[in-house]
Design an enzyme around this catalytic site. Structure first.
Site, PDB file in Angstrom:
ATOM      1  N   LYS A   8       0.749  -1.213  -0.062  1.00 45.65           N
ATOM      2  CA  LYS A   8      -0.116   0.098   0.116  1.00 45.65           C
ATOM      3  C   LYS A   8       0.857   1.269  -0.004  1.00 45.65           C
ATOM      4  O   LYS A   8       0.662   2.464  -0.653  1.00 45.65           O
ATOM      5  CB  LYS A   8      -1.044  -0.056   1.394  1.00 45.65           C
ATOM      6  CG  LYS A   8      -1.909  -1.068   1.361  1.00 45.65           C
ATOM      7  CD  LYS A   8      -2.962  -0.827   2.630  1.00 45.65           C
ATOM      8  CE  LYS A   8      -2.182  -1.061   3.856  1.00 45.65           C
ATOM      9  NZ  LYS A   8      -1.736  -2.435   4.154  1.00 45.65           N
ATOM     10  N   ARG A  83      -9.355   1.533   9.039  1.00 43.08           N
ATOM     11  CA  ARG A  83      -9.139   0.006   9.215  1.00 43.08           C
ATOM     12  C   ARG A  83     -10.294  -0.698   9.886  1.00 43.08           C
ATOM     13  O   ARG A  83      -9.993  -1.867  10.162  1.00 43.08           O
ATOM     14  CB  ARG A  83      -7.672  -0.224  10.048  1.00 43.08           C
ATOM     15  CG  ARG A  83      -6.541   0.322   9.085  1.00 43.08           C
ATOM     16  CD  ARG A  83      -5.401  -0.299   9.440  1.00 43.08           C
ATOM     17  NE  ARG A  83      -4.289   0.048   8.550  1.00 43.08           N
ATOM     18  CZ  ARG A  83      -2.923  -0.052   8.948  1.00 43.08           C
ATOM     19  NH1 ARG A  83      -2.473  -0.522   9.973  1.00 43.08           N
ATOM     20  NH2 ARG A  83      -2.030   0.304   7.854  1.00 43.08           N
ATOM     21  N   ARG A 122      11.460  -5.735   4.611  1.00 44.49           N
ATOM     22  CA  ARG A 122      11.337  -4.449   4.394  1.00 44.49           C
ATOM     23  C   ARG A 122      12.202  -3.360   5.395  1.00 44.49           C
ATOM     24  O   ARG A 122      12.571  -3.763   6.339  1.00 44.49           O
ATOM     25  CB  ARG A 122       9.655  -3.932   4.706  1.00 44.49           C
ATOM     26  CG  ARG A 122       9.509  -2.530   4.640  1.00 44.49           C
ATOM     27  CD  ARG A 122       8.075  -2.360   4.487  1.00 44.49           C
ATOM     28  NE  ARG A 122       7.034  -2.531   5.656  1.00 44.49           N
ATOM     29  CZ  ARG A 122       5.828  -2.532   5.541  1.00 44.49           C
ATOM     30  NH1 ARG A 122       5.123  -1.976   4.593  1.00 44.49           N
ATOM     31  NH2 ARG A 122       4.954  -2.989   6.613  1.00 44.49           N
ATOM     32  N   ARG A 155      11.164  -1.342  10.717  1.00 46.06           N
ATOM     33  CA  ARG A 155       9.960  -0.796  11.481  1.00 46.06           C
ATOM     34  C   ARG A 155       9.965  -1.814  12.568  1.00 46.06           C
ATOM     35  O   ARG A 155       9.820  -3.031  12.643  1.00 46.06           O
ATOM     36  CB  ARG A 155       8.633  -0.648  10.970  1.00 46.06           C
ATOM     37  CG  ARG A 155       8.494   0.698  10.271  1.00 46.06           C
ATOM     38  CD  ARG A 155       7.381   0.668   9.123  1.00 46.06           C
ATOM     39  NE  ARG A 155       6.245   0.331   9.429  1.00 46.06           N
ATOM     40  CZ  ARG A 155       5.137   0.051   8.706  1.00 46.06           C
ATOM     41  NH1 ARG A 155       5.141   0.696   7.164  1.00 46.06           N
ATOM     42  NH2 ARG A 155       4.098  -0.485   8.962  1.00 46.06           N
ATOM     43  N   ARG A 166      -0.759  -8.547  13.448  1.00 45.77           N
ATOM     44  CA  ARG A 166      -1.394  -7.508  12.149  1.00 45.77           C
ATOM     45  C   ARG A 166      -2.079  -8.260  11.424  1.00 45.77           C
ATOM     46  O   ARG A 166      -3.257  -7.954  10.926  1.00 45.77           O
ATOM     47  CB  ARG A 166      -0.300  -6.876  11.568  1.00 45.77           C
ATOM     48  CG  ARG A 166       0.541  -5.793  12.500  1.00 45.77           C
ATOM     49  CD  ARG A 166       1.835  -5.331  11.937  1.00 45.77           C
ATOM     50  NE  ARG A 166       1.420  -4.512  10.771  1.00 45.77           N
ATOM     51  CZ  ARG A 166       2.532  -4.289   9.879  1.00 45.77           C
ATOM     52  NH1 ARG A 166       3.574  -4.497  10.177  1.00 45.77           N
ATOM     53  NH2 ARG A 166       2.104  -3.491   8.780  1.00 45.77           N
TER      54      ARG A 166
END
Ligand SMILES: [Zn+2]
Length: 210
Positions: A8, A83, A122, A155, A166
């Site tokens: 995203k 969300r 990431r 992160r 998540r």
């Protein structure tokens, strides 16, 4: 929309560059507020670091503030918000008051295997927020942002445990939103298990309609 790690953030960066509109990323706003020691950022980070969703109240508040800024008047892109169905309802109310509405909701589809791989690889720039992938979109110099020379970091919510949490939250709280927007006739699905450029092509096919 899409599960965590679906791409995203990267896709929205490209969309706003092409269409010249602000990207409103609640995750980025919370991380910025946290870096600046703002109370709302410190409060939000308590949820984020464990992979939990920030409460609806705090999230709606930061979005309402952002939407009231002048650069959002001619259009904007929401990344990572809403969300939950409660957030979607709150957003509809905010937009009503602004005399506007959402044109399209793009849902990036992906499998859990792909998502895990993406999130563990990431890295994010501490200064400008650009995201990298150690295998598919690696920086030219390890640990350094190509765009601004800032430091790259992983992160806190990209750790394995946090990612599992998540994904579970996504299934239970965020997925019902797809129905919500499908019923409004503004949901568009895009296959996220393709190269970054191919996904973006598909996104543009949708956005080109507006
Ligand atoms: Zn940077």
């Amino acid at each position: 929309m899409g599960p965590p790690g679906a791409g995203k953030g990267s896709q929205s960066a490209k969309i706003v560059e092409h269409y010249v509109m602000p990207s409103i990323s609640t995750g980025q706003m919370f991380r910025d507020a946290y870096s600046n020691n703002e109370p709302i950022g410190i409060e939000a980070m308590k949820f984020i670091k464990n992979g939990n969703l920030v409460s609806d109240d705090i999230t709606n508040k930061i979005v309402a503030l952002r939407l009231s800024k002048q650069d959002a008047e001619d259009g904007f892109l929401l990344d990572g918000y809403p969300r939950t169905v409660a957030q979607a309802i709150a957003l509809d109310k905010m937009l009503d008051e602004m005399g506007t509405k959402l044109d399209a909701v793009i849902n990036i589809l992906s499998s859990n295997d792909v998502l895990f791989e993406r999130m563990e690889q990431r890295r994010v720039c501490r200064t400008c927020g650009t995201t990298y992938h150690l295998r598919f979109k690696a920086p030219s110099v390890e640990g350094v942002c190509d765009k601004c020379g800032g430091e790259l970091y992983q992160r806190e919510d990209d750790s394995h445990e946090s990612v599992m949490n998540r994904l579970m939250i996504y299934e239970t709280k965020t997925k019902p939103l797809l129905d919500y927007y499908d019923k409004k006739g503004i949901l568009f699905n895009v296959n996220g298990m393709q190269s970054f450029d191919k996904v973006y092509e598909d996104v543009e096919l949708v956005l080109g309609e507006f």
